[in-house]
Design a protein around this motif. Structure first.
Motif, PDB file in Angstrom:
ATOM      1  N   ALA A 169       0.826  -1.205   0.000  1.00  0.00           N
ATOM      2  CA  ALA A 169       0.000   0.000   0.000  1.00  0.00           C
ATOM      3  C   ALA A 169       0.863   1.258   0.000  1.00  0.00           C
ATOM      4  O   ALA A 169       0.572   2.225  -0.715  1.00  0.00           O
ATOM      5  N   LEU A 170       1.926   1.249   0.784  1.00  0.00           N
ATOM      6  CA  LEU A 170       2.820   2.408   0.805  1.00  0.00           C
ATOM      7  C   LEU A 170       3.518   2.589  -0.546  1.00  0.00           C
ATOM      8  O   LEU A 170       3.665   3.712  -1.034  1.00  0.00           O
ATOM      9  N   ALA A 171       3.938   1.479  -1.150  1.00  0.00           N
ATOM     10  CA  ALA A 171       4.546   1.574  -2.477  1.00  0.00           C
ATOM     11  C   ALA A 171       3.524   1.984  -3.528  1.00  0.00           C
ATOM     12  O   ALA A 171       3.862   2.632  -4.524  1.00  0.00           O
ATOM     13  N   GLY A 172       2.257   1.619  -3.302  1.00  0.00           N
ATOM     14  CA  GLY A 172       1.214   1.972  -4.266  1.00  0.00           C
ATOM     15  C   GLY A 172       0.977   3.463  -4.390  1.00  0.00           C
ATOM     16  O   GLY A 172       0.503   3.934  -5.427  1.00  0.00           O
ATOM     17  N   THR A 173       1.309   4.237  -3.348  1.00  0.00           N
ATOM     18  CA  THR A 173       1.156   5.687  -3.459  1.00  0.00           C
ATOM     19  C   THR A 173       2.068   6.235  -4.559  1.00  0.00           C
ATOM     20  O   THR A 173       1.655   7.091  -5.345  1.00  0.00           O
ATOM     21  N   ALA A 174       3.289   5.730  -4.620  1.00  0.00           N
ATOM     22  CA  ALA A 174       4.207   6.159  -5.686  1.00  0.00           C
ATOM     23  C   ALA A 174       3.728   5.663  -7.038  1.00  0.00           C
ATOM     24  O   ALA A 174       3.831   6.364  -8.051  1.00  0.00           O
ATOM     25  N   GLY A 175       3.192   4.438  -7.072  1.00  0.00           N
ATOM     26  CA  GLY A 175       2.697   3.904  -8.331  1.00  0.00           C
ATOM     27  C   GLY A 175       1.534   4.701  -8.876  1.00  0.00           C
ATOM     28  O   GLY A 175       1.479   4.996 -10.075  1.00  0.00           O
ATOM     29  N   LEU A 176       0.587   5.084  -8.023  1.00  0.00           N
ATOM     30  CA  LEU A 176      -0.554   5.872  -8.482  1.00  0.00           C
ATOM     31  C   LEU A 176      -0.123   7.257  -8.930  1.00  0.00           C
ATOM     32  O   LEU A 176      -0.698   7.829  -9.863  1.00  0.00           O
ATOM     33  N   TYR A 177       0.865   7.829  -8.274  1.00  0.00           N
ATOM     34  CA  TYR A 177       1.320   9.161  -8.640  1.00  0.00           C
ATOM     35  C   TYR A 177       2.051   9.165  -9.977  1.00  0.00           C
ATOM     36  O   TYR A 177       1.892  10.086 -10.786  1.00  0.00           O
ATOM     37  N   ALA A 178       2.845   8.134 -10.222  1.00  0.00           N
ATOM     38  CA  ALA A 178       3.648   8.109 -11.439  1.00  0.00           C
ATOM     39  C   ALA A 178       2.896   7.569 -12.647  1.00  0.00           C
ATOM     40  O   ALA A 178       3.164   7.976 -13.773  1.00  0.00           O
ATOM     41  N   ALA A 179       1.951   6.655 -12.427  1.00  0.00           N
ATOM     42  CA  ALA A 179       1.264   6.004 -13.549  1.00  0.00           C
ATOM     43  C   ALA A 179       0.164   6.896 -14.103  1.00  0.00           C
ATOM     44  O   ALA A 179      -0.281   7.852 -13.468  1.00  0.00           O
ATOM     45  N   ARG A 180      -0.264   6.557 -15.308  1.00  0.00           N
ATOM     46  CA  ARG A 180      -1.352   7.273 -15.972  1.00  0.00           C
ATOM     47  C   ARG A 180      -2.224   6.286 -16.732  1.00  0.00           C
ATOM     48  O   ARG A 180      -1.768   5.230 -17.144  1.00  0.00           O
ATOM     49  N   GLY A 181      -3.498   6.657 -16.920  1.00  0.00           N
ATOM     50  CA  GLY A 181      -4.396   5.874 -17.762  1.00  0.00           C
ATOM     51  C   GLY A 181      -4.577   4.449 -17.282  1.00  0.00           C
ATOM     52  O   GLY A 181      -4.767   4.185 -16.095  1.00  0.00           O
ATOM     53  N   PRO A 182      -4.484   3.463 -18.200  1.00  0.00           N
ATOM     54  CA  PRO A 182      -4.690   2.058 -17.839  1.00  0.00           C
ATOM     55  C   PRO A 182      -3.710   1.566 -16.787  1.00  0.00           C
ATOM     56  O   PRO A 182      -4.060   0.724 -15.962  1.00  0.00           O
ATOM     57  N   ALA A 183      -2.484   2.074 -16.807  1.00  0.00           N
ATOM     58  CA  ALA A 183      -1.497   1.648 -15.814  1.00  0.00           C
ATOM     59  C   ALA A 183      -1.928   2.049 -14.408  1.00  0.00           C
ATOM     60  O   ALA A 183      -1.766   1.282 -13.448  1.00  0.00           O
ATOM     61  N   ARG A 184      -2.502   3.228 -14.280  1.00  0.00           N
ATOM     62  CA  ARG A 184      -2.978   3.673 -12.961  1.00  0.00           C
ATOM     63  C   ARG A 184      -4.163   2.817 -12.511  1.00  0.00           C
ATOM     64  O   ARG A 184      -4.282   2.479 -11.334  1.00  0.00           O
ATOM     65  N   ARG A 185      -5.041   2.466 -13.434  1.00  0.00           N
ATOM     66  CA  ARG A 185      -6.157   1.582 -13.083  1.00  0.00           C
ATOM     67  C   ARG A 185      -5.646   0.213 -12.641  1.00  0.00           C
ATOM     68  O   ARG A 185      -6.201  -0.409 -11.719  1.00  0.00           O
ATOM     69  N   LEU A 186      -4.610  -0.281 -13.303  1.00  0.00           N
ATOM     70  CA  LEU A 186      -4.047  -1.577 -12.929  1.00  0.00           C
ATOM     71  C   LEU A 186      -3.471  -1.533 -11.521  1.00  0.00           C
ATOM     72  O   LEU A 186      -3.668  -2.463 -10.725  1.00  0.00           O
ATOM     73  N   VAL A 187      -2.764  -0.458 -11.190  1.00  0.00           N
ATOM     74  CA  VAL A 187      -2.228  -0.311  -9.829  1.00  0.00           C
ATOM     75  C   VAL A 187      -3.368  -0.301  -8.817  1.00  0.00           C
ATOM     76  O   VAL A 187      -3.302  -0.952  -7.765  1.00  0.00           O
ATOM     77  N   GLY A 188      -4.432   0.439  -9.130  1.00  0.00           N
ATOM     78  CA  GLY A 188      -5.579   0.483  -8.232  1.00  0.00           C
ATOM     79  C   GLY A 188      -6.219  -0.883  -8.048  1.00  0.00           C
ATOM     80  O   GLY A 188      -6.600  -1.256  -6.931  1.00  0.00           O
ATOM     81  N   ALA A 189      -6.337  -1.649  -9.131  1.00  0.00           N
ATOM     82  CA  ALA A 189      -6.938  -2.983  -9.036  1.00  0.00           C
ATOM     83  C   ALA A 189      -6.091  -3.902  -8.164  1.00  0.00           C
ATOM     84  O   ALA A 189      -6.625  -4.669  -7.341  1.00  0.00           O
ATOM     85  N   LEU A 190      -4.775  -3.836  -8.320  1.00  0.00           N
ATOM     86  CA  LEU A 190      -3.893  -4.670  -7.498  1.00  0.00           C
ATOM     87  C   LEU A 190      -3.993  -4.293  -6.019  1.00  0.00           C
ATOM     88  O   LEU A 190      -3.988  -5.163  -5.139  1.00  0.00           O
ATOM     89  N   LEU A 191      -4.085  -2.987  -5.750  1.00  0.00           N
ATOM     90  CA  LEU A 191      -4.227  -2.552  -4.363  1.00  0.00           C
ATOM     91  C   LEU A 191      -5.547  -3.029  -3.771  1.00  0.00           C
ATOM     92  O   LEU A 191      -5.602  -3.482  -2.617  1.00  0.00           O
ATOM     93  N   ALA A 192      -6.619  -2.929  -4.550  1.00  0.00           N
ATOM     94  CA  ALA A 192      -7.919  -3.385  -4.057  1.00  0.00           C
ATOM     95  C   ALA A 192      -7.906  -4.884  -3.768  1.00  0.00           C
ATOM     96  O   ALA A 192      -8.429  -5.339  -2.735  1.00  0.00           O
ATOM     97  N   LEU A 193      -7.298  -5.659  -4.652  1.00  0.00           N
ATOM     98  CA  LEU A 193      -7.208  -7.104  -4.422  1.00  0.00           C
ATOM     99  C   LEU A 193      -6.369  -7.410  -3.188  1.00  0.00           C
ATOM    100  O   LEU A 193      -6.693  -8.320  -2.402  1.00  0.00           O
ATOM    101  N   GLY A 194      -5.275  -6.656  -3.006  1.00  0.00           N
ATOM    102  CA  GLY A 194      -4.458  -6.859  -1.815  1.00  0.00           C
ATOM    103  C   GLY A 194      -5.223  -6.551  -0.543  1.00  0.00           C
ATOM    104  O   GLY A 194      -5.094  -7.267   0.460  1.00  0.00           O
ATOM    105  N   GLY A 195      -6.027  -5.486  -0.560  1.00  0.00           N
ATOM    106  CA  GLY A 195      -6.833  -5.166   0.613  1.00  0.00           C
ATOM    107  C   GLY A 195      -7.853  -6.246   0.931  1.00  0.00           C
ATOM    108  O   GLY A 195      -8.057  -6.614   2.102  1.00  0.00           O
ATOM    109  N   VAL A 196      -8.505  -6.770  -0.104  1.00  0.00           N
ATOM    110  CA  VAL A 196      -9.473  -7.859   0.109  1.00  0.00           C
ATOM    111  C   VAL A 196      -8.780  -9.098   0.665  1.00  0.00           C
ATOM    112  O   VAL A 196      -9.283  -9.767   1.580  1.00  0.00           O
ATOM    113  N   PHE A 197      -7.609  -9.394   0.137  1.00  0.00           N
ATOM    114  CA  PHE A 197      -6.851 -10.553   0.623  1.00  0.00           C
ATOM    115  C   PHE A 197      -6.489 -10.378   2.100  1.00  0.00           C
ATOM    116  O   PHE A 197      -6.584 -11.335   2.892  1.00  0.00           O
TER     117      PHE A 197
END
Length: 234
Positions: free
Chosen positions: A70-98
């Protein structure tokens, strides 16, 4: 709502998601080191039983793993754009559910007893667990809150990512060549030093002769390559 207001709202929304990720990751990491259950270990003979603590990290490695993600995901969301940012968000959501699923599994009586037995076997050799472990609610509650925050932030990124600002758009803007007008040789060198293009006119992004031709004027004739020859007197 005006475009400026929409942009401000998107920026605040993006900041709230970043804060949620940092808070969620911090809660998960803190819960991993916190005591989730306490039991007793005893040995045969007149020896008093000793207390044994079981932490969230002893029960599952998901808390620390998802917390760091989650902490690393903050950098990923800030740097990514478009589909890449959505992918980071999806991975974070799956990690939270897990992580949420792991919290539920780790707090089952059987899982607590097994973790206590393992902790007792490693700490006291011939000792064995006595009775049922007592669950402390603070650790699981912290983990559940952190996992929920990470899940919500990841889901928001999947839905709203295209509206948020990011490092990519800023770099694209800064990387575009800026036009300036150099009137003297000193201005020319200063423009080159800062990365500007002195051959572009600041008003239109084209050279002065090109703009004159586009406006219907005439292009200045090029200078002669050599000295003019003197006319002969007849």
């Amino acid at each position: 709502m005006s475009p400026t207001a929409v942009g401000k709202y998107a920026g605040r929304e993006f900041g709230a998601v970043m804060l949620a990720l940092v808070a969620g990751g911090g809660l998960l990491l803190a819960s991993a080191g916190r005591t989730w259950a306490t039991g007793e270990a005893g040995v045969s003979g007149p020896v008093a039983a000793m207390a044994v603590d079981v932490t969230g990290g002893d029960l599952s490695g998901a808390m620390a793993g998802v917390g760091w993600a989650a902490l690393a995901g903050t950098a990923g969301l800030y740097a990514a754009r478009g589909p890449a940012r959505r992918l980071v968000g999806a991975l974070l959501a799956l990690g939270g559910v897990f992580a949420l699923v792991q919290v539920g599994s780790a707090t089952r009586p059987g899982a607590l007893a097994a973790a206590l037995a393992e902790a007792v076997g490693g700490a006291a050799g011939a000792a064995r667990a006595v009775g049922e472990p007592a669950l402390h609610a603070a650790g699981p509650a912290m983990a559940a809150a952190g996992a929920a925050a990470v899940t919500a932030a990841g889901a928001a990124a999947v839905i709203r990512a295209t509206l948020w600002p990011g490092m990519g758009s800023r770099y694209d803007r800064d990387a575009a060549p800026r036009s300036t007008r150099a009137d003297t040789p000193a201005d020319l060198w200063r423009s080159l030093d800062v990365g500007d293009d002195p051959t572009l006119d600041a008003r239109g992004g084209v050279t002065e002769p090109e703009r004159s031709a586009a406006e219907g004027g005439t292009t200045p004739a090029p200078l002669a390559s050599g000295p003019a020859e003197p006319k002969e007197n007849h």
